[in-house]
Motif scaffolding. Structure first.
Motif, PDB file in Angstrom:
ATOM      1  N   ARG A  66     -25.789  29.359-116.830  1.00  0.00           N
ATOM      2  CA  ARG A  66     -25.599  29.464-115.374  1.00  0.00           C
ATOM      3  C   ARG A  66     -24.268  30.151-115.063  1.00  0.00           C
ATOM      4  O   ARG A  66     -24.178  30.964-114.147  1.00  0.00           O
ATOM      5  N   LYS A  67     -23.233  29.785-115.815  1.00  0.00           N
ATOM      6  CA  LYS A  67     -21.906  30.386-115.589  1.00  0.00           C
ATOM      7  C   LYS A  67     -21.931  31.877-115.859  1.00  0.00           C
ATOM      8  O   LYS A  67     -21.363  32.660-115.097  1.00  0.00           O
ATOM      9  N   GLU A 106     -25.845  24.982-118.594  1.00  0.00           N
ATOM     10  CA  GLU A 106     -24.663  25.147-117.736  1.00  0.00           C
ATOM     11  C   GLU A 106     -23.894  26.412-118.114  1.00  0.00           C
ATOM     12  O   GLU A 106     -23.439  27.156-117.243  1.00  0.00           O
ATOM     13  N   TRP A 141     -37.131  26.162-116.267  1.00  0.00           N
ATOM     14  CA  TRP A 141     -36.039  27.080-115.946  1.00  0.00           C
ATOM     15  C   TRP A 141     -35.966  27.372-114.450  1.00  0.00           C
ATOM     16  O   TRP A 141     -34.878  27.594-113.918  1.00  0.00           O
ATOM     17  N   GLU A 201     -33.693  24.973-113.007  1.00  0.00           N
ATOM     18  CA  GLU A 201     -32.318  25.032-113.502  1.00  0.00           C
ATOM     19  C   GLU A 201     -31.556  26.290-113.086  1.00  0.00           C
ATOM     20  O   GLU A 201     -30.329  26.282-113.074  1.00  0.00           O
ATOM     21  N   PHE A 202     -32.270  27.368-112.783  1.00  0.00           N
ATOM     22  CA  PHE A 202     -31.624  28.639-112.446  1.00  0.00           C
ATOM     23  C   PHE A 202     -32.074  29.068-111.062  1.00  0.00           C
ATOM     24  O   PHE A 202     -33.219  29.481-110.867  1.00  0.00           O
ATOM     25  N   LYS A 203     -31.163  28.972-110.106  1.00  0.00           N
ATOM     26  CA  LYS A 203     -31.488  29.251-108.704  1.00  0.00           C
ATOM     27  C   LYS A 203     -31.937  30.696-108.480  1.00  0.00           C
ATOM     28  O   LYS A 203     -32.627  30.989-107.513  1.00  0.00           O
TER      29      LYS A 203
END
Length: 136
Positions: A70-71, A67, A25, A28-30
């Motif tokens: 993330r949005k 995705e 994660w 994948e998650f900044k």
């Protein structure tokens, strides 16, 4: 008083996840940036734990893709300005992602999990009108 931090194994146990999931994660998650010790060990802050809970909820309970999650987190950042600041994410991110608080999440919440496109279009039109007129 020093803020509580958790080693990766402790955080994984607390969240009922495997450590490799937390490491994945991070890629994948900044917004997820654990503190690193001098030896390179990951230490998760309380804010990291809240963010991880929100991510877990979005992926496992809401069934979103990475995705999609993330949005949603991006929408949260647009509304609140930050996820990574010292006071963020607070409990409001969990309410936002769960749709259980006063804030309505910006994705579908129907029992079937389907997104109501007409509702989204109506909400976007309403937001556009607010932006044009400048009134709340």
């Amino acid at each position: 008083m020093k803020a509580k931090t958790y080693r990766i194994g402790e955080a994984a146990t607390l969240l009922n996840l495997k450590p490799y999931v937390l490491r994945f994660w991070e890629t994948e998650f900044k917004q997820l940036i654990p503190i690193r010790t001098q030896k390179g060990q990951r230490m998760y802050s309380e804010q990291n734990i809240l963010l991880l809970r929100a991510i877990r909820h979005l992926l496992y309970e809401r069934g979103l893709t990475i995705e999609g999650a993330r949005k949603v987190l991006g929408q949260y950042e647009e509304i609140h300005g930050s996820i990574t600041g010292p006071e963020f994410p607070g409990p409001e991110i969990e309410a936002f992602c769960a749709g259980s608080g006063t804030e309505k999440p910006l994705y579908g919440t129907e029992a079937s999990g389907a997104i109501d496109v007409e509702e989204i279009i109506t909400e976007l039109a309403s937001l556009r009108d607010l932006l044009i007129t400048g009134r709340h």
